[in-house]
Scaffold this motif. Structure first.
Motif, PDB file in Angstrom:
ATOM      1  N   SER A  41      45.194  31.939  49.606  1.00 56.82           N
ATOM      2  CA  SER A  41      45.297  31.455  48.107  1.00 56.82           C
ATOM      3  C   SER A  41      44.072  30.707  47.640  1.00 56.82           C
ATOM      4  N   GLN A  42      44.129  30.246  46.308  1.00 58.95           N
ATOM      5  CA  GLN A  42      43.186  29.558  45.765  1.00 58.95           C
ATOM      6  C   GLN A  42      43.639  28.596  44.701  1.00 58.95           C
ATOM      7  N   VAL A  43      42.866  27.367  44.540  1.00 60.57           N
ATOM      8  CA  VAL A  43      43.374  26.522  43.380  1.00 60.57           C
ATOM      9  C   VAL A  43      42.395  26.378  42.593  1.00 60.57           C
ATOM     10  N   THR A  44      43.052  26.555  41.312  1.00 64.18           N
ATOM     11  CA  THR A  44      42.064  26.417  40.066  1.00 64.18           C
ATOM     12  C   THR A  44      42.574  25.243  39.359  1.00 64.18           C
ATOM     13  N   VAL A  45      41.778  24.603  38.673  1.00 63.35           N
ATOM     14  CA  VAL A  45      41.990  23.422  37.776  1.00 63.35           C
ATOM     15  C   VAL A  45      41.355  23.639  36.313  1.00 63.35           C
ATOM     16  N   GLU A  46      41.951  23.105  35.544  1.00 69.63           N
ATOM     17  CA  GLU A  46      41.614  23.310  34.072  1.00 69.63           C
ATOM     18  C   GLU A  46      40.682  21.911  33.603  1.00 69.63           C
ATOM     19  N   PRO A  47      39.762  22.056  32.609  1.00 69.99           N
ATOM     20  CA  PRO A  47      39.018  21.005  32.265  1.00 69.99           C
ATOM     21  C   PRO A  47      40.012  19.477  32.047  1.00 69.99           C
ATOM     22  N   PRO A  48      39.376  18.429  32.394  1.00 68.97           N
ATOM     23  CA  PRO A  48      40.156  17.309  32.464  1.00 68.97           C
ATOM     24  C   PRO A  48      40.493  16.876  30.876  1.00 68.97           C
TER      25      PRO A  48
ATOM     26  N   GLY B  28      46.669  22.753  36.494  1.00 71.70           N
ATOM     27  CA  GLY B  28      46.054  23.785  37.559  1.00 71.70           C
ATOM     28  C   GLY B  28      47.037  24.443  38.138  1.00 71.70           C
ATOM     29  N   ALA B  29      46.641  25.596  39.064  1.00 72.66           N
ATOM     30  CA  ALA B  29      47.524  26.383  39.563  1.00 72.66           C
ATOM     31  C   ALA B  29      47.173  26.666  40.944  1.00 72.66           C
ATOM     32  N   LEU B  30      48.066  27.070  41.755  1.00 70.68           N
ATOM     33  CA  LEU B  30      47.837  27.665  43.031  1.00 70.68           C
ATOM     34  C   LEU B  30      48.059  29.510  42.845  1.00 70.68           C
ATOM     35  N   GLU B  31      46.858  29.880  43.062  1.00 68.87           N
ATOM     36  CA  GLU B  31      46.930  31.505  42.744  1.00 68.87           C
ATOM     37  C   GLU B  31      46.894  32.233  44.083  1.00 68.87           C
ATOM     38  N   SER B  32      47.473  33.598  44.092  1.00 69.98           N
ATOM     39  CA  SER B  32      47.358  34.427  45.304  1.00 69.98           C
ATOM     40  C   SER B  32      45.907  35.139  45.173  1.00 69.98           C
ATOM     41  N   LEU B  33      45.339  35.269  46.299  1.00 70.72           N
ATOM     42  CA  LEU B  33      44.183  35.848  46.446  1.00 70.72           C
ATOM     43  C   LEU B  33      44.278  37.672  46.081  1.00 70.72           C
ATOM     44  N   GLU B  34      45.268  37.942  46.683  1.00 70.20           N
ATOM     45  CA  GLU B  34      45.628  39.221  46.514  1.00 70.20           C
ATOM     46  C   GLU B  34      45.732  39.724  45.196  1.00 70.20           C
ATOM     47  N   ASP B  35      46.238  39.163  44.278  1.00 72.19           N
ATOM     48  CA  ASP B  35      46.412  39.706  42.919  1.00 72.19           C
ATOM     49  C   ASP B  35      46.319  38.644  41.656  1.00 72.19           C
ATOM     50  N   GLY B  36      45.900  37.522  41.938  1.00 74.00           N
ATOM     51  CA  GLY B  36      45.554  36.377  41.039  1.00 74.00           C
ATOM     52  C   GLY B  36      46.806  35.798  40.474  1.00 74.00           C
ATOM     53  N   SER B  37      48.017  36.144  40.758  1.00 77.36           N
ATOM     54  CA  SER B  37      49.094  35.548  40.281  1.00 77.36           C
ATOM     55  C   SER B  37      49.337  33.986  40.555  1.00 77.36           C
TER      56      SER B  37
ATOM     57  N   GLY C 265      37.902  31.736  50.718  1.00 74.31           N
ATOM     58  CA  GLY C 265      38.387  32.664  49.998  1.00 74.31           C
ATOM     59  C   GLY C 265      38.627  32.700  48.525  1.00 74.31           C
ATOM     60  N   GLY C 266      37.786  32.329  47.757  1.00 73.53           N
ATOM     61  CA  GLY C 266      37.661  32.511  46.224  1.00 73.53           C
ATOM     62  C   GLY C 266      38.314  30.956  45.541  1.00 73.53           C
ATOM     63  N   VAL C 267      38.426  29.865  46.217  1.00 75.03           N
ATOM     64  CA  VAL C 267      38.860  28.658  45.606  1.00 75.03           C
ATOM     65  C   VAL C 267      37.661  28.424  44.512  1.00 75.03           C
ATOM     66  N   ALA C 268      38.169  28.076  43.312  1.00 79.13           N
ATOM     67  CA  ALA C 268      37.190  27.996  42.033  1.00 79.13           C
ATOM     68  C   ALA C 268      37.834  27.155  41.324  1.00 79.13           C
ATOM     69  N   PHE C 269      36.809  26.562  40.218  1.00 80.80           N
ATOM     70  CA  PHE C 269      37.135  25.898  39.085  1.00 80.80           C
ATOM     71  C   PHE C 269      37.652  26.936  37.943  1.00 80.80           C
TER      72      PHE C 269
ATOM     73  N   HIS D 233      42.390  20.057  45.521  1.00 78.34           N
ATOM     74  CA  HIS D 233      42.601  21.352  46.353  1.00 78.34           C
ATOM     75  C   HIS D 233      43.192  20.880  47.637  1.00 78.34           C
ATOM     76  N   ALA D 234      43.029  19.938  48.187  1.00 79.43           N
ATOM     77  CA  ALA D 234      43.379  19.544  49.636  1.00 79.43           C
ATOM     78  C   ALA D 234      44.929  19.211  49.503  1.00 79.43           C
ATOM     79  N   LEU D 235      45.185  18.387  48.441  1.00 77.95           N
ATOM     80  CA  LEU D 235      46.605  17.735  48.134  1.00 77.95           C
ATOM     81  C   LEU D 235      47.683  18.974  48.007  1.00 77.95           C
ATOM     82  N   VAL D 236      47.237  19.803  46.921  1.00 78.44           N
ATOM     83  CA  VAL D 236      47.914  20.810  46.378  1.00 78.44           C
ATOM     84  C   VAL D 236      48.233  22.006  47.612  1.00 78.44           C
ATOM     85  N   MET D 237      47.534  22.104  48.554  1.00 80.21           N
ATOM     86  CA  MET D 237      47.707  22.982  49.666  1.00 80.21           C
ATOM     87  C   MET D 237      48.464  22.324  50.749  1.00 80.21           C
TER      88      MET D 237
END
Length: 210
Positions: free
Chosen positions: A155-162, A174-183, A19-23, A58-62
């Motif tokens: 929802s999706q998890v994104t991470v910034e460069p290390p 990083g952030a946990l973001e809504s798939l509906e509106d990207g917030s 569902g859109g999990v991405a770097f 990803h797994a730990l955040v969720m």
């Protein structure tokens, strides 16, 4: 020695199915198409910390968010809940796994390989506590774990460069973001340390800023 095929291309395909999990960096430029056959106990040389450790982060955040858990790797419920998430999301990519209609079967060595990215001591994993035992169980007769397959979520998890610190630690925001509106639903920071394991690192801390 048994081997695991870690493919950044497969990760990209898997994230689409989740569902859109991405770097986070994939928004700026496409990830390189790299397929590397990696010996157990090492990480692909082409992968940086954000790529090799994305499944664990990803797994730990969720797990922490959906189960209202604080970061506590000494707590068996925290350990097995977050490990279940990592295995259920990414375990079927491992060539050592077996998949039925509703069950994922993983040898104990696979479970320990994945746990090594999350916890300091995986030589002897604690017993699976009651709250999570309905979703993952161990069968001594064949030395394998059986997992009930979970939902993909909204929802999706994104991470910034290390960020590589002089101390040797690696920090990623990083952030946990809504798939509906990207917030952004939650923002987090994860700290890693290099480790001689399949993923190349271990998570040493994860904190939310909200």
């Amino acid at each position: 020695m048994k081997k695991l095929i870690l493919s950044l291309t497969l990760i990209a395909l898997l994230t689409a199915s989740l569902g859109g999990v991405a770097f986070a960096q994939s928004r700026q430029e496409p990830l390189p198409e790299v397929t590397t056959e990696t010996a157990q106990g090492s990480a692909p040389a082409q992968a940086d910390a954000s790529q090799s450790m994305y499944p664990a982060v990803h797994a730990l955040v969720m797990a922490m968010t959906e189960n209202h858990l604080d970061y506590d790797p000494e707590d068996p419920e925290f350990l097995w809940t977050s490990l279940y998430y990592m295995l259920s999301l990414y375990g079927e990519m491992d060539e050592r796994s077996e998949l039925t209609d509703d069950t994922l079967i993983l040898p104990s060595e696979v479970v320990q390989d994945y746990a090594a990215a999350l916890y300091p001591d995986v030589a002897t994993l604690p017993e699976i506590p009651a709250p999570i035992s309905e979703r993952i169980s161990y069968r001594a007769s064949d030395g394998a774990y059986r997992l009930a397959r979970g939902d993909e979520g909204l929802s999706q998890v994104t991470v910034e460069p290390p960020i590589y610190l002089s101390s040797g630690a690696v920090v990623m925001n990083g952030a946990l973001e809504s798939l509906e509106d990207g917030s952004a639903l939650r923002k987090f920071q994860v700290t890693l340390a290099a480790r001689d394991c399949m993923f190349g690192y271990i998570i040493t801390d994860l904190t939310f800023s909200d």
